[in-house]
Design an enzyme around this catalytic site. Structure first.
Site, mmCIF file in Angstrom:
data_model
loop_
_atom_site.group_PDB
_atom_site.id
_atom_site.type_symbol
_atom_site.label_atom_id
_atom_site.label_comp_id
_atom_site.label_asym_id
_atom_site.label_seq_id
_atom_site.Cartn_x
_atom_site.Cartn_y
_atom_site.Cartn_z
ATOM 1 N N HIS A 194 1.373 4.399 -2.747
ATOM 2 C CA HIS A 194 1.527 5.995 -2.654
ATOM 3 C C HIS A 194 2.809 6.542 -3.315
ATOM 4 O O HIS A 194 2.798 7.420 -3.942
ATOM 5 C CB HIS A 194 1.923 6.269 -1.211
ATOM 6 C CG HIS A 194 0.441 6.219 -0.569
ATOM 7 N ND1 HIS A 194 -0.671 6.772 -0.961
ATOM 8 C CD2 HIS A 194 0.190 5.704 0.777
ATOM 9 C CE1 HIS A 194 -1.645 6.272 -0.075
ATOM 10 N NE2 HIS A 194 -1.187 5.683 1.040
ATOM 11 N N GLU B 199 -5.993 6.900 -1.082
ATOM 12 C CA GLU B 199 -5.716 5.683 -0.252
ATOM 13 C C GLU B 199 -6.333 4.506 -0.743
ATOM 14 O O GLU B 199 -5.817 3.499 -0.760
ATOM 15 C CB GLU B 199 -6.484 6.088 1.117
ATOM 16 C CG GLU B 199 -5.781 7.201 2.037
ATOM 17 C CD GLU B 199 -4.278 6.712 2.243
ATOM 18 O OE1 GLU B 199 -3.882 5.589 2.243
ATOM 19 O OE2 GLU B 199 -3.453 7.620 2.500
ATOM 20 N N HIS C 208 0.828 -1.213 0.110
ATOM 21 C CA HIS C 208 -0.062 0.185 -0.138
ATOM 22 C C HIS C 208 0.919 1.587 0.114
ATOM 23 O O HIS C 208 0.604 2.091 -0.736
ATOM 24 C CB HIS C 208 -0.775 -0.198 1.438
ATOM 25 C CG HIS C 208 -1.470 1.099 1.590
ATOM 26 N ND1 HIS C 208 -2.887 1.468 1.282
ATOM 27 C CD2 HIS C 208 -1.240 2.400 1.966
ATOM 28 C CE1 HIS C 208 -3.169 2.703 1.714
ATOM 29 N NE2 HIS C 208 -2.233 3.099 2.170
ATOM 30 N N GLU C 209 2.004 1.250 0.853
ATOM 31 C CA GLU C 209 2.759 2.587 0.942
ATOM 32 C C GLU C 209 3.720 2.546 -0.325
ATOM 33 O O GLU C 209 3.897 3.885 -0.832
ATOM 34 C CB GLU C 209 3.718 2.374 1.945
ATOM 35 C CG GLU C 209 3.094 2.198 3.693
ATOM 36 C CD GLU C 209 1.946 3.327 3.794
ATOM 37 O OE1 GLU C 209 2.096 4.646 3.114
ATOM 38 O OE2 GLU C 209 1.096 3.161 4.346
HETATM 39 ZN ZN LIG Z 1 -2.149 5.215 2.762
#
Ligand SMILES: [Zn+2]
Length: 420
Positions: free
Chosen positions: A270, A346, A266-267
């Site tokens: 980003h 997100e 997930h990071e």
């Molecule tokens: Zn996040």
């Protein structure tokens, strides 16, 4: 009418149920992780948190209003001028006094929300001394950054009464870029220790995932948050050479390796999707809009109330509470949009994490750990979502894990092109 008749007959109800079940079975099911019901304690934390948030909003309007309506800000500015004599020193002395006084006014709410309440819910592991020390450091950082930057805006106000808002917006964009750049190297280490990951096996797996995400010089830092909190978190921060992924040691303790890998996926999402740059781009537009609105309203308010406020010109440092008040109001008005944009990013980072790990169950379980350790409400109310949620609700994130797996259905992955 037909449906009503159907429902009347018990046997037919079974048909409907069967029909629904076949329909549900036809929908993609990627994992079967149920969203846990929020505990009674989590719901209390949620409800009291909303009350506290509302009080905090009122407080951040009330404190600057108090300085303005009482005319005290004018007196404080006059005093600063007597002490400082020179233009820059007048500004710095006013800012120091203003920050110290408003810190005193904010302290009761801050100490309750930041220390006593967190301990009451078993979320904090901080000693009072450490909490107070960190609070003091925060105030010092505010004073130093105010002394370093605020004069620029007052210089612009003096030099260009009509265009200061435009130049001011550009300056604030440059400052926020600078702050994001230095935060991981100069500010965050004042509070915690950032080091390489201790679990070398896990680090190797994470770096392997980073290489697959096309991140070559992956920098993953472990931070000792366990001395402050029981909650879990991870984030991306910095630009260019200061860019990094930071993983709280509490996350490593609470989550299983495959859950941590999803969080890191997930990071990395980003990072690869340039979300920090997009955030900065959004902030730039927002800064322009808010500065313009402040320009219009502050001039209007000065025309009507300058006598009461105790100063005649906006370029007087006494106008600080007026600007703070307007920033609070306009931020409150634009927060729903800022949150919606953040939730979008997100959600895409979740998609990226799912696509690169293809482990829906681990992802859903990671969210359950997040829900349980952080005492989150997985299905918050609408107002909470609009004004307070920078992330999708955990219930929705788990639902997404249960339903999104194009690789099982011969569908293309949205971010497959980034994977090696
Ligand atoms: Zn996040």
């Amino acid at each position: 009418m037909k449906w009503f008749n159907l429902l009347q007959e018990k046997t037919k109800i079974w048909d409907i149920r069967e029909m629904l079940e076949t329909l549900l079975a036809a929908l993609p099911e990627c994992s079967h992780v149920a969203v846990p019901e929020a505990t009674e304690q989590a719901m209390r934390y949620y409800r009291s948190g909303n009350v506290l948030w509302f009080l905090g909003q009122l407080w951040s309007l009330g404190v600057p209003l108090l300085f303005l309506v009482s005319g005290f800000t004018g007196k404080l500015s006059a005093l600063s001028q007597r002490w400082g004599k020179k233009w820059y020193f007048t500004i710095v002395i006013y800012l120091m006094l203003f920050i110290l006084l408003s810190t005193l006014l904010n302290f009761p709410l801050d100490v309750y929300a930041g220390f006593f309440r967190e301990h009451a819910y078993g979320l904090s592991t901080q000693s009072f001394g450490r909490w107070l020390g960190n609070y003091g450091k925060g105030v010092m950082i505010t004073i130093i950054s105010a002394a370093a930057f605020v004069w620029i805006f007052y210089w612009l106000l003096k030099k260009s009464p009509r265009r200061w808002w435009l130049y001011g917006a550009f300056v604030s964009i440059a400052i926020s870029f600078f702050m994001m750049l230095i935060q991981p190297i100069w500010i965050d280490p004042l509070f915690n220790t950032f080091g390489p990951m201790k679990d070398k096996g896990l680090e190797k797996e994470i770096l392997g995932l980073a290489a697959r995400a096309g991140i070559d010089h992956g920098r993953v830092f472990e931070v000792d948050m366990s001395q402050d909190t029981n909650t879990v978190n991870a984030y991306v921060i910095g630009f260019g050479s200061t860019n990094r992924i930071v993983l709280w040691d509490t996350t490593i303790e609470q989550m299983k390796p495959d859950e941590i890998l999803f969080v890191m996926g997930h990071e990395m999402g980003h990072y690869v999707l340039h979300h920090l740059w997009w955030s900065l781009a959004y902030f730039s537009v927002l800064a322009l809009v808010i500065f313009y609105l402040i320009y219009r309203t502050s001039n209007y308010l000065m025309k009507r109330y300058s006598k009461r406020f105790g100063f005649k010109k906006l370029s007087n440092i006494a106008s600080v509470p007026l600007f703070l008040l307007l920033i609070t109001i306009f931020s409150f008005m634009t927060d729903p949009l800022s949150n919606a944009i953040s939730r979008c990013m997100e959600h895409e980072a979740d998609r990226f994490g799912l696509e690169i790990t293809q482990n829906n169950e681990a992802a859903a379980n990671a969210f359950i750990v997040l829900q349980q350790t952080n005492l989150a409400n997985p299905r918050p109310g609408l107002l909470y979502k609009i004004w307070r949620s920078s992330h999708p609700a955990l219930g929705e994130r788990i639902d997404f894990c249960n339903s999104y797996c194009p690789w099982n259905q011969d569908q293309p992955e949205k971010y497959g092109k980034y994977f090696r």
